[in-house]
Design an enzyme around this catalytic site. Structure first.
Site, PDB file in Angstrom:
ATOM      1  N   HIS A   7       0.822  -1.208   0.000  1.00 43.35           N
ATOM      2  CA  HIS A   7       0.000   0.000   0.000  1.00 43.35           C
ATOM      3  C   HIS A   7       0.856   1.257   0.000  1.00 43.35           C
ATOM      4  O   HIS A   7       2.036   1.219   0.314  1.00 43.35           O
ATOM      5  CB  HIS A   7      -0.979   0.044   1.181  1.00 43.35           C
ATOM      6  CG  HIS A   7      -0.340   0.030   2.542  1.00 43.35           C
ATOM      7  ND1 HIS A   7      -0.107  -1.129   3.248  1.00 43.35           N
ATOM      8  CD2 HIS A   7       0.094   1.031   3.334  1.00 43.35           C
ATOM      9  CE1 HIS A   7       0.455  -0.832   4.413  1.00 43.35           C
ATOM     10  NE2 HIS A   7       0.584   0.480   4.495  1.00 43.35           N
ATOM     11  N   HIS A  79       4.046   7.046   3.778  1.00 43.00           N
ATOM     12  CA  HIS A  79       4.975   5.916   3.632  1.00 43.00           C
ATOM     13  C   HIS A  79       4.516   4.969   2.535  1.00 43.00           C
ATOM     14  O   HIS A  79       3.368   5.037   2.084  1.00 43.00           O
ATOM     15  CB  HIS A  79       5.150   5.157   4.954  1.00 43.00           C
ATOM     16  CG  HIS A  79       3.942   4.472   5.487  1.00 43.00           C
ATOM     17  ND1 HIS A  79       3.063   5.053   6.381  1.00 43.00           N
ATOM     18  CD2 HIS A  79       3.437   3.229   5.260  1.00 43.00           C
ATOM     19  CE1 HIS A  79       2.090   4.201   6.683  1.00 43.00           C
ATOM     20  NE2 HIS A  79       2.285   3.079   6.018  1.00 43.00           N
ATOM     21  N   GLU A 130       7.641   0.908   5.151  1.00 44.06           N
ATOM     22  CA  GLU A 130       7.090  -0.129   6.023  1.00 44.06           C
ATOM     23  C   GLU A 130       7.294  -1.452   5.303  1.00 44.06           C
ATOM     24  O   GLU A 130       7.082  -1.533   4.079  1.00 44.06           O
ATOM     25  CB  GLU A 130       5.594   0.146   6.230  1.00 44.06           C
ATOM     26  CG  GLU A 130       4.868  -0.867   7.089  1.00 44.06           C
ATOM     27  CD  GLU A 130       3.364  -0.546   7.217  1.00 44.06           C
ATOM     28  OE1 GLU A 130       2.808   0.156   6.351  1.00 44.06           O
ATOM     29  OE2 GLU A 130       2.769  -1.014   8.200  1.00 44.06           O
TER      30      GLU A 130
END
Ligand code: CO
Length: 134
Positions: A7, A79, A130
């Site tokens: 994502h 992010h 991440e």
């Protein structure tokens, strides 16, 4: 090491307004808002055919995205999340190469119920990364 883009997370000052843009204007499929108090955010998941967008609104007094929104008042990309097969193995390989894991380097359970770890943006072209074990 990394696999799919899981994502892109976008910090927003107003989740209702952001959801209207993604659902109403862009016609994307979106979730109901999901409060994640342990991460200090409320999230709306936007499901696209090839990846997801996560809209993040601060939740609580010391939300990790509050300072980001002070600097980016209209919101902004916060992010990117890449998938890995084995998060501890990925962490160890990254740390061996001098990369910095945040939060003491211990994975936490993320928004999808899977272990995640954040990596220092200065080590990755100015982008908070991440990694998520899938
Ligand atoms: Co994320």
């Amino acid at each position: 090491m990394i696999g799919r883009l899981n994502h892109v997370a976008i910090a927003v000052p107003d989740l209702t307004k952001a959801t209207k843009i993604y659902h109403g204007v862009l016609g994307a499929e979106v979730s109901e808002p999901v409060p994640l108090p342990e991460h200090g955010v409320t999230t709306v998941f936007v499901n696209l055919p090839n990846t997801k967008i996560e809209l993040l609104e601060p939740l609580g007094a010391d939300s990790p995205i509050a300072r980001f929104l002070e600097r980016n008042s209209a919101g902004g990309i916060h992010h990117l999340c890449y998938e890995v097969d084995d998060i501890l193995d990925a962490r160890d390989k990254l740390v061996q190469q001098g990369m910095r894991a945040l939060g003491g380097g211990e994975p936490k359970i993320g928004a999808h119920g899977k272990p995640v770890l954040f990596l220092h943006p200065k080590d990755f072209c100015g982008t908070l990364i991440e990694i998520e074990q899938v």
